[in-house]
Design an enzyme around this catalytic site. Structure first.
Site, PDB file in Angstrom:
ATOM      1  CG  ASN A 244      -2.262  -0.568   1.008  1.00  0.00           C
ATOM      2  OD1 ASN A 244      -2.719  -0.609  -0.126  1.00  0.00           O
ATOM      3  ND2 ASN A 244      -2.903  -1.024   2.054  1.00  0.00           N
ATOM      4  CG  ASP A 279      -3.750  -7.706   5.233  1.00  0.00           C
ATOM      5  OD1 ASP A 279      -4.366  -7.729   6.330  1.00  0.00           O
ATOM      6  OD2 ASP A 279      -2.512  -7.770   5.161  1.00  0.00           O
TER       7      ASP A 279
END
Ligand SMILES: Nc1nc2c(ncn2[C@@H]2O[C@H](COP(=O)(O)OP(=O)(O)OP(=O)(O)O)[C@@H](O)[C@H]2O)c(=O)[nH]1
Length: 361
Positions: A244, A279
């Site tokens: 990210n 996640d």
């Protein structure tokens, strides 16, 4: 996943027959009533026989049309318009041949129309009503022409006026009913969409955490009552925060979606997979031993490694850490999740990109 295969709207044999009998039920009932009149010597036999003949002809006609599936060439496959017309013609012919048969014509015309109100558009119904009213008037005048214009014509016309006033009302009520049906259909579809949304994770389309909890509770109840083993895997993408940070949140999103797609394709129909949060994913494997679940988790780990990320992360791959635990009879969902989480933590600790499990003691 649901497959959306468009199905041809062909009716099975029994439904086809039902369509025919529904359309002609009004003329059938009408004839049955006329038969009673005939038995009481109130109606001449010719009128009854012509009515029965006409009805039989139309029944056979529509039967053959439906049997040969010729109706599929028309927009309105149930041929409602044609069937109501046939029904009206049958009734008008009987009334033409015997004035007494006209006594009960009005109610039966309404029954024939009620069949059309559910299926026909407002314009078709209006045409049908106008045609019926005109046909009724023509029938009265023709009969009077044949039998002579006497006092009976006045009564005929009064009866005709009742029908001429009630049929347009039927058209308007039909319109309202159809509107209600359409609203009901739309509401039902919206409700289904809301229900579907409420159990899905927006990003991946997999089950969300709430639905996973429901599925887990169901699996536990079944395992407790039937004694069938099941396993739970907690799956976490390694160093997802780095992905990210380096490549942006959108790239992270694409990876989560792509993994979800591959994971969903790789599981059995009876399995459940969902996004537990961030996640992290949860996979339930009903009727599976710990060994089988670990094997599947390994396979998933390999799939993730070979995920095609060329579009977003060229020359790179992701890895998964997976913790597996088998349900122990009597334990609750929280305890099972905690054990899978311990295994997952162990996988992270031992270097990530691996599957760990809690052995049965
Ligand atoms: N792109 C994206 N990122 C998300 C989403 N939800 C959570 N995250 C991010 O996922 C990351 C999860 O990181 P962690 O699991 O805590 O840590 P990690 O970097 O994966 O490290 P390890 O799990 O220890 O390997 C955080 O940076 C969250 O901001 C999402 O919907 N989309």
């Amino acid at each position: 996943m649901h497959s959306h295969i468009a199905k041809r709207r062909t009716l099975p044999g029994s439904a086809r027959m039902q369509k025919i009998s529904q359309a002609n039920i009004a003329s059938l009932l009408y004839l049955a009533t006329i038969f009673v009149f005939f038995q009481q010597d109130q109606v001449n036999p010719v009128a009854f026989l012509v009515g029965a003949g006409t009805l039989t002809f139309f029944m056979l006609f529509f039967f053959v049309i439906f049997r040969l599936q010729l109706n599929t060439h028309f927009y309105d496959r149930s041929l409602t318009f044609a069937q109501v017309v046939a029904s009206v013609i049958t009734m008008l012919s009987v009334a033409y041949l015997d004035r007494t048969a006209q006594l009960v014509l009005g109610p039966f015309l309404l029954i024939a129309f009620s069949y059309g109100t559910f299926r026909l558009s407002r314009s078709s119904l209006t045409v049908l009503a106008a045609g019926t009213i005109a046909g009724y008037l023509a029938m009265i005048l023709l009969r009077s022409y044949r039998e002579g214009f006497g006092d009976a014509l006045k009564l005929d016309l009064l009866q005709w006026i009742v029908v001429a006033l009630t049929l347009p009302l039927m058209v308007s009520v039909g319109g309202r009913i159809r509107q209600l049906r359409a609203t009901l259909k739309l509401t039902r579809r919206q409700l289904q969409q809301f229900e579907e949304k409420a159990i899905r994770d927006e990003l991946t389309g997999l089950y969300n955490r709430r639905q996973l909890q429901t599925e887990l509770d169901t699996a536990i109840a079944r395992a407790n009552s039937e004694g069938i083993p099941f396993c739970l895997c907690l799956i976490d993408v390694d160093h997802f925060k780095d992905i990210n940070d380096k490549h942006g949140h959108l790239v992270g999103d694409v990876i989560l979606r792509e993994f979800a797609r591959v994971a969903l394709d790789s599981i059995r129909d009876s399995d459940v997979i969902g996004r537990y949060g961030g996640d992290e994913f949860m996979h339930l494997l009903p009727n599976t031993s710990l060994k089988g679940a670990v094997m599947h988790a390994e396979r998933l780990r390999v799939y993730a490694h070979f995920l095609d990320l060329q579009g977003v992360l060229p020359q790179k791959s992701i890895s998964l850490s997976i913790g597996v635990a088998q349900f122990r009879s009597g334990e609750d969902a929280a305890a099972l999740i905690e054990r899978a989480d311990t295994a997952l933590y162990r996988a992270k600790e031992r270097g990530r990109n691996r599957v760990e499990w809690i052995d049965e003691e």
